[in-house]
Design a protein around this motif. Structure first.
Motif, PDB file in Angstrom:
ATOM      1  N   VAL A  50     -26.205   7.905  13.631  1.00 18.99           N
ATOM      2  CA  VAL A  50     -24.860   7.497  12.615  1.00 18.99           C
ATOM      3  C   VAL A  50     -25.088   8.420  11.296  1.00 18.99           C
ATOM      4  N   ALA A  51     -26.401   8.436  10.857  1.00 21.44           N
ATOM      5  CA  ALA A  51     -26.754   9.287   9.712  1.00 21.44           C
ATOM      6  C   ALA A  51     -26.553  10.689   9.704  1.00 21.44           C
ATOM      7  N   ALA A  52     -26.893  11.267  10.897  1.00 20.03           N
ATOM      8  CA  ALA A  52     -26.769  12.461  11.457  1.00 20.03           C
ATOM      9  C   ALA A  52     -25.334  12.751  11.114  1.00 20.03           C
ATOM     10  N   LEU A  53     -24.491  12.101  11.838  1.00 21.24           N
ATOM     11  CA  LEU A  53     -22.914  12.242  11.866  1.00 21.24           C
ATOM     12  C   LEU A  53     -22.347  12.218  10.513  1.00 21.24           C
ATOM     13  N   TYR A  54     -22.814  11.406   9.843  1.00 13.34           N
ATOM     14  CA  TYR A  54     -22.423  11.336   8.488  1.00 13.34           C
ATOM     15  C   TYR A  54     -22.813  12.449   7.685  1.00 13.34           C
ATOM     16  N   ALA A  55     -24.041  13.069   7.851  1.00 14.09           N
ATOM     17  CA  ALA A  55     -24.560  14.247   7.317  1.00 14.09           C
ATOM     18  C   ALA A  55     -23.560  15.369   7.518  1.00 14.09           C
ATOM     19  N   VAL A  56     -23.028  15.502   8.710  1.00 12.53           N
ATOM     20  CA  VAL A  56     -22.237  16.574   9.164  1.00 12.53           C
ATOM     21  C   VAL A  56     -20.888  16.307   8.458  1.00 12.53           C
ATOM     22  N   TRP A  57     -20.457  15.173   8.332  1.00 15.67           N
ATOM     23  CA  TRP A  57     -19.230  14.860   7.650  1.00 15.67           C
ATOM     24  C   TRP A  57     -19.293  15.203   6.301  1.00 15.67           C
ATOM     25  N   LEU A  58     -20.506  14.713   5.584  1.00 11.00           N
ATOM     26  CA  LEU A  58     -20.669  15.211   4.281  1.00 11.00           C
ATOM     27  C   LEU A  58     -20.873  16.629   3.828  1.00 11.00           C
ATOM     28  N   TYR A  59     -21.097  17.433   4.762  1.00  7.58           N
ATOM     29  CA  TYR A  59     -20.963  18.917   4.659  1.00  7.58           C
ATOM     30  C   TYR A  59     -19.678  19.393   4.643  1.00  7.58           C
ATOM     31  N   TRP A  60     -18.982  18.935   5.472  1.00 10.20           N
ATOM     32  CA  TRP A  60     -17.464  19.554   5.529  1.00 10.20           C
ATOM     33  C   TRP A  60     -16.693  18.709   4.391  1.00 10.20           C
ATOM     34  N   ASP A  61     -16.972  17.586   3.974  1.00 12.73           N
ATOM     35  CA  ASP A  61     -16.382  17.029   3.070  1.00 12.73           C
ATOM     36  C   ASP A  61     -16.949  17.200   1.573  1.00 12.73           C
ATOM     37  N   TRP A  62     -17.792  18.090   1.352  1.00 11.42           N
ATOM     38  CA  TRP A  62     -18.412  18.364   0.094  1.00 11.42           C
ATOM     39  C   TRP A  62     -17.663  18.551  -1.114  1.00 11.42           C
ATOM     40  N   ASP A  63     -16.553  19.329  -0.845  1.00  6.17           N
ATOM     41  CA  ASP A  63     -15.861  19.885  -1.883  1.00  6.17           C
ATOM     42  C   ASP A  63     -14.607  18.853  -2.366  1.00  6.17           C
ATOM     43  N   THR A  64     -14.419  17.638  -1.610  1.00  3.52           N
ATOM     44  CA  THR A  64     -13.459  16.974  -1.980  1.00  3.52           C
ATOM     45  C   THR A  64     -13.394  16.186  -3.233  1.00  3.52           C
ATOM     46  N   PRO A  65     -14.386  15.925  -3.749  1.00  2.52           N
ATOM     47  CA  PRO A  65     -14.624  15.233  -5.149  1.00  2.52           C
ATOM     48  C   PRO A  65     -13.944  16.435  -6.213  1.00  2.52           C
ATOM     49  N   VAL A  66     -13.937  17.724  -5.996  1.00  2.00           N
ATOM     50  CA  VAL A  66     -13.679  18.758  -6.919  1.00  2.00           C
ATOM     51  C   VAL A  66     -12.405  19.462  -6.376  1.00  2.00           C
ATOM     52  N   SER A  67     -11.761  18.675  -5.389  1.00  2.00           N
ATOM     53  CA  SER A  67     -10.262  19.217  -5.065  1.00  2.00           C
ATOM     54  C   SER A  67      -9.441  18.060  -4.986  1.00  2.00           C
ATOM     55  N   GLY A  68      -9.364  17.164  -5.977  1.00  2.00           N
ATOM     56  CA  GLY A  68      -8.380  16.124  -6.214  1.00  2.00           C
ATOM     57  C   GLY A  68      -8.937  14.560  -5.460  1.00  2.00           C
ATOM     58  N   GLY A  69      -9.911  14.796  -4.947  1.00  2.00           N
ATOM     59  CA  GLY A  69     -10.427  13.399  -4.234  1.00  2.00           C
ATOM     60  C   GLY A  69      -9.846  12.799  -3.284  1.00  2.00           C
ATOM     61  N   ARG A  70     -10.022  11.510  -3.000  1.00  2.00           N
ATOM     62  CA  ARG A  70      -9.527  11.023  -1.713  1.00  2.00           C
ATOM     63  C   ARG A  70      -8.999   9.536  -2.287  1.00  2.00           C
TER      64      ARG A  70
END
Length: 335
Positions: A50-70
């Motif tokens: 579960v943590a590994a899957l989240y880490a993959v998600w985190l990698y792909w989502d890394w720039d969201t906080p500097v791209s307007g957020g969610r």
């Protein structure tokens, strides 16, 4: 020290208000650490995948906080934020209409200890931002450090928080069609070290990055003053040059996060604790300063607009101070 306990016959609604503020203070002081610990626990457990899957998600989502957020309209409209608003209470005051065809940079003052007014007004709909300023979407800028914490980053983005990285602010102010607001606590973490009842010191005089940013994108500048922001907490005496202040400033430069030693009241008593006092906050949104787009402003042009901004900020304060409990003889100290 004599302890003043809260009476037993407090209305249930006030107890709910206190609970709402308890969870808010917890989210500022300890939720990030809990989220990080949870991630490590999952990683070391039989559910490591579960943590590994989240880490993959985190990698792909890394720039969201500097791209307007969610942002999440559902989270911003939680009932808990209405109780949070009513605890102080917090009121958002509009002085003029803002055209949603433009983008805006709100300069928020003062920072306070935990930016309660900034959070309540711009990260929730409890004070009716969308109704007061239809067509505008606020984004409160927060230190990039917090967006690196697993799970926590996703939670704070739901309220409209984004990274205070220059790239993040540029993304918001550069969005086509207008209707976006970057809310910047101009004094930053350093200003929080001066936050205490009665304080009117703002660190703005040498902060001009937000001016240059507004000019590069043609975003209109709007001074915002949050009356009552500094009344929520006491702070350990830390005058400039003292050992405590020196250590705080060094930690702030090293970590990027200020560590004000604050205290106020508790849950069941009013004498000590980490909950803010029940003091009203009136966040007044001023008149916009029209800014023409200039992708490469000179220092002289930046200084000129900065001077105009300070004049508007001072005028906003002077015109409203007596209405919100500040004596006529008190004035802003801009450093």
């Amino acid at each position: 020290m004599k302890i003043e306990f809260a009476p037993l016959n407090i209305p249930f609604s006030r107890r709910l208000q206190t609970c709402a503020v308890v969870q808010w203070v917890f989210s500022f002081l300890a939720l990030a650490q809990c989220c990080l610990a949870l991630f490590v626990i999952i990683l070391l457990s039989s559910y490591w995948y579960v943590a590994a899957l989240y880490a993959v998600w985190l990698y792909w989502d890394w720039d969201t906080p500097v791209s307007g957020g969610r942002r999440s309209a559902w989270v911003r409209n939680w009932t808990v934020w209405k109780y949070f608003r009513d605890y102080f209470p917090i009121t958002l005051v509009k002085t003029v209409d803002l055209d949603p065809k433009n983008n805006y940079l709100f300069g928020f003052h003062p920072h306070g200890v935990l930016v309660a007014g900034g959070f309540g007004n711009f990260c929730t709909e409890a004070t009716g931002f969308s109704k007061l300023f239809p067509g505008l979407i606020p984004h409160l800028l927060m230190l990039p450090f917090w967006f690196r914490v697993p799970f926590y980053r996703d939670y704070i983005m739901c309220g409209g928080l984004v990274s205070s990285d220059k790239k993040s602010a540029s993304h918001i102010l550069g969005l086509k069609g207008g209707g976006h607001v970057a809310v910047v606590a101009v004094g930053g973490a350093e200003e929080s070290l001066d936050a205490r009842p009665g304080a009117l010191t703002l660190q703005v005089l040498h902060r001009k990055g937000f001016i240059k940013l507004a000019m590069k994108h043609g975003a209109h500048l709007v001074p915002v003053f949050s009356f009552g922001e500094n009344e929520l907490f006491y702070q350990v005496d830390n005058p400039r040059g003292s050992l405590i202040r020196t250590l705080q400033e060094r930690l702030q430069k090293f970590m990027g996060v200020a560590l004000p030693l604050f205290h106020a009241r508790g849950v069941f008593q009013y004498s000590f604790g980490l909950l803010p006092f029940r003091k009203p906050i009136f966040t007044v949104v001023g008149t916009p300063i029209v800014v023409e787009k200039n992708t490469n402003p000179t220092n002289e042009e930046i200084d000129k607009l900065h001077t105009i901004y300070l004049e508007h900020l001072t005028q906003l304060f002077e015109e409203n101070k007596e209405q919100y409990g500040i004596p006529d003889h008190r004035h802003l100290i801009i450093t």
